[in-house]
Design a protein around this motif. Sequence first.
Motif: not given
Lengths: 282, 335
Positions: B156-176
């Motif tokens: 029910d409540r917004r925003p839905q909030m969370c913290t994520v563990r560092p390094k649990s996903k790699g960044p997307l490759p940069p697209d200039s």
Amino acid sequence: MGKVERIAVLIKQVPATENVRIDPETGVMIREGLAVEVNPLDLHAIEEAVRFKEKFPDARVTAVTMGPPAAAKAVRYAVAMGCDEGVVVTDRAFAGSDTLATSRVLAEALRKLGSEGGKGFDLILAGERATDGETGQVGPSVGTLLGVPVLTYVSKLEVRDGGFEAERAVEGGHERVSAPMPALAVVIKEINVPRLCTLSGKLRGRKAEVRTLSFADLGLPRESVGLAGSPTKVVKVGYPQVTRKGRKVSAFEDFGGALGALEKFLRAGDFVPAGRSQGVNG
Amino acid sequence: MAGEKTAKGEVWTLAEVREGKLHSVSYELLAWGRTLADGLGVPLASVVLSGSESPPPESLFERGADRVYLTAAPELKNGLSDACAGVLSDMAEEYKPQILIASATTWGRSTMSILYAKRGCGLTADCTGLSIKDGALLQTRPAIGGNVMADIMTPDRRPQMCTVRPKSKGPLPPDSSRKGEVVRYSPRKSALASALTYLGFAPEARVGLPIQDAEVVVSGGKGMKGAKNFALLDELARLLGGSVGASRSAVDLGWAPHSSQVGLSGKSVTPRLYIACGISGAVQHLAGMSGADSVIAINTDPEAPIFGVADFGVVGSVLEILPRLIEDMKKGESR
């Protein structure tokens, strides 16, 4: 002004993790006889409170927990370590509370206990996180709901110029900040070494009269606590297998072979930076 | 009313600025956020709270953001969490994002823990998985030392909030070629007010990055037999470009600093490679490192639980194996 006269310590009773084994078939933690203990990281908060009491002999330390009636054991332990009194906030209405609903209950309990003493708490201490839920959210949100400054990751805490000065352990070093009194400090393991209970302390803990606060005592709206008052809902619980099927070699049987295989594993995983990839067997 | 559900809000990630620069966790969050925003068909925005107009937001567009909310005010320079939470609360009220995710760093956790209490929203800590289910955020997180994985939703409540563990996903490759819109937000003075006063920062002397940020973590336990043998771990970490961690016993014995403790009462680490040296692998320790991509264990006891989570295990004495391994690697280095 600037004297620490009343201190509250927030503690939680958790399943004892020492000697816990994982069932190899199901991956479920075997909680032998469901032994419980004070959350190990909360011991540092209790210790810090008792040290403040030693510095300010007039200070009165109140240990507060929310949980089942049996959580009285946790506050008795806090008294055994040197706290003056213990309070268990307990009611079926609180069952299923998430961190926000729990924080509302604890904040209201602290408000009530504080007002009864005429003067509220000067310092509220909490441990970094509980070893069962592992959220670390309750301490900061209790402080926020009470409208007092929140200090997190505190590795050193001192009274200075009528307020608090704290060292915070953050990534890469320590930050120094100050906060006015009253404040809530979430302390980390680094801050101190918790004392062992003395025999007389244990006796005091056992004899202590533990006060109970219920839902009715707090006067919170029914819809703000328990499952109904929890914005987050657990929809599923799973038991992951953490086991990996790895290769194992023995250096006792064949030292050179084991070392070579280890170096090969490092190279194969591309873990060795370029120019360092040549081992004896490479 | 504050915090109620709105049909179509953006997905927000909270960028992390350290010493005037964007930290890499900001890009990891965008990789999570991109999947969620695409799943919902809404824009992805990154929120930058900074003491000045820098850092430039372009890299956030390159890594997946459609929009950047840039809030620059001298009061935000030191990232005091109550001020950051105050500003974020106003921004959430004004723009009504449906999801806000931050990294589970000391700053991210502190700021989000104050913010959710201010707004009466839900907050889920330390997630390792995020997805969209029935138009809402499904948050997956480990609990009880990683022995339980819980799926959590915020109906029910917004925003839905969370913290994520560092390094649990790699960044997307940069697209200039990716561009986006910068929205400058002017915070209220009262929201910027912090109860805290920043006094200074003392960096810690150590080998490599903080263990939470390291690609390789070389950890030592009781089997290291003494503080002086941790020099072997320092050396191996240097050769592998990693950092040194420790088990609780090693920290309690004073062989390593608290900041290096891995496990339930220490840090959770998720490096590409974790090398456990002389660590038996108590449940509490495994809780902090089983998320590593690869695990090497060296221990004298063939029955040690650490081997149960290792990809490669050496039954043997670390004090015999490490000097030889280091020597061989140095030979390779000089070649």
